[in-house]
Design an enzyme around this catalytic site. Sequence first.
Site, PDB file in Angstrom:
ATOM      1  N   GLY A  47      -9.340  41.949 -49.963  1.00 62.23           N
ATOM      2  CA  GLY A  47      -9.197  41.880 -51.403  1.00 62.23           C
ATOM      3  C   GLY A  47      -9.039  40.440 -51.840  1.00 62.23           C
ATOM      4  N   GLN A  52      -6.155  33.535 -57.102  1.00 64.10           N
ATOM      5  CA  GLN A  52      -6.412  32.858 -55.827  1.00 64.10           C
ATOM      6  C   GLN A  52      -7.598  31.901 -55.888  1.00 64.10           C
ATOM      7  OE1 GLN A  52      -6.194  36.777 -53.546  1.00 64.10           O
ATOM      8  NE2 GLN A  52      -5.388  35.336 -52.074  1.00 64.10           N
ATOM      9  N   CYS A  91      -2.209  36.940 -46.266  1.00 66.35           N
ATOM     10  CA  CYS A  91      -2.761  36.575 -47.566  1.00 66.35           C
ATOM     11  C   CYS A  91      -3.717  35.406 -47.364  1.00 66.35           C
ATOM     12  CB  CYS A  91      -1.636  36.172 -48.521  1.00 66.35           C
ATOM     13  SG  CYS A  91      -2.240  35.732 -50.160  1.00 66.35           S
ATOM     14  N   LEU A  92      -4.858  35.475 -48.026  1.00 67.54           N
ATOM     15  CA  LEU A  92      -5.844  34.397 -47.905  1.00 67.54           C
ATOM     16  C   LEU A  92      -5.289  33.081 -48.430  1.00 67.54           C
ATOM     17  CD1 LEU A  92      -9.046  36.304 -49.084  1.00 67.54           C
ATOM     18  CD2 LEU A  92      -8.284  35.878 -46.741  1.00 67.54           C
ATOM     19  N   HIS A 134      -0.884  44.594 -53.181  1.00 70.88           N
ATOM     20  CA  HIS A 134      -1.009  43.161 -52.904  1.00 70.88           C
ATOM     21  C   HIS A 134      -1.758  42.445 -54.041  1.00 70.88           C
ATOM     22  CE1 HIS A 134      -1.359  39.739 -49.935  1.00 70.88           C
ATOM     23  NE2 HIS A 134      -2.319  39.416 -50.780  1.00 70.88           N
ATOM     24  N   GLU A 135      -2.880  43.038 -54.459  1.00 67.46           N
ATOM     25  CA  GLU A 135      -3.685  42.383 -55.503  1.00 67.46           C
ATOM     26  C   GLU A 135      -2.985  42.445 -56.861  1.00 67.46           C
ATOM     27  OE1 GLU A 135      -5.752  40.540 -54.230  1.00 67.46           O
ATOM     28  OE2 GLU A 135      -5.919  41.584 -52.318  1.00 67.46           O
ATOM     29  N   HIS A 138      -0.479  39.758 -56.942  1.00 65.44           N
ATOM     30  CA  HIS A 138      -1.092  38.451 -57.225  1.00 65.44           C
ATOM     31  C   HIS A 138      -1.274  38.259 -58.728  1.00 65.44           C
ATOM     32  CE1 HIS A 138      -2.057  36.303 -53.602  1.00 65.44           C
ATOM     33  NE2 HIS A 138      -2.693  37.305 -53.045  1.00 65.44           N
TER      34      HIS A 138
HETATM   35 NI    NI Z   1      -3.106  37.576 -51.077  1.00 70.44          NI
END
Ligand code: NI
Length: 174
Positions: A47, A52, A91-92, A134-135, A138
């Site tokens: 995702g 981000q 997490c990216l 998670h998204e 964010h």
């Molecule tokens: Ni993340």
Amino acid sequence: MAVLQMHYIPDPVLRERARKVRDLADPALRKLADDMIESMYHYNGVGLAANQIGSLKRICVIQLPEDEEPTVLLNLEITRKEGEREVTEGCLSLPGWQGRILRAEKVWARGVGLDGKPIRYKGATELLAQALEHECDHLDGVLYTDHLRAPDDLYEVEQGAEEEGEGAVEAAAG
Ligand code: NI
């Protein structure tokens, strides 16, 4: 489509609340969504939320390993959560790290697709529930590290380890 620059912790954009998308017909939205999908693939996540990549539109994309197509979600909101379970998460925006945190067992959420049609999740479980939380986090300026209960629950992983094998699913990165 283009790969967008990832924003990493502690970039302040990750701490902002994304703003609701009001003009669903805005052609720039489709381009942004396409670029976010390309970026999600490039960075190898399940995702990606707009913060981000430095945008504060309330938009995210999700594609689980078993999904054939990505899902674009505008104005994602969690409406209800049930139960609690421990998950491993990544997490990216914090590559090379994973954490053990608590997430809900079941998640109800709603959003809107690029076509303007409502998308509803009723009692989503497992990786989908985790990705939705998670998204959505964010988009609210929240990071999974905020959910850590002890410092030791955040640990370094070998770079690349999260990209292959079971790690990819176990430690969902988005
Ligand atoms: Ni993340």
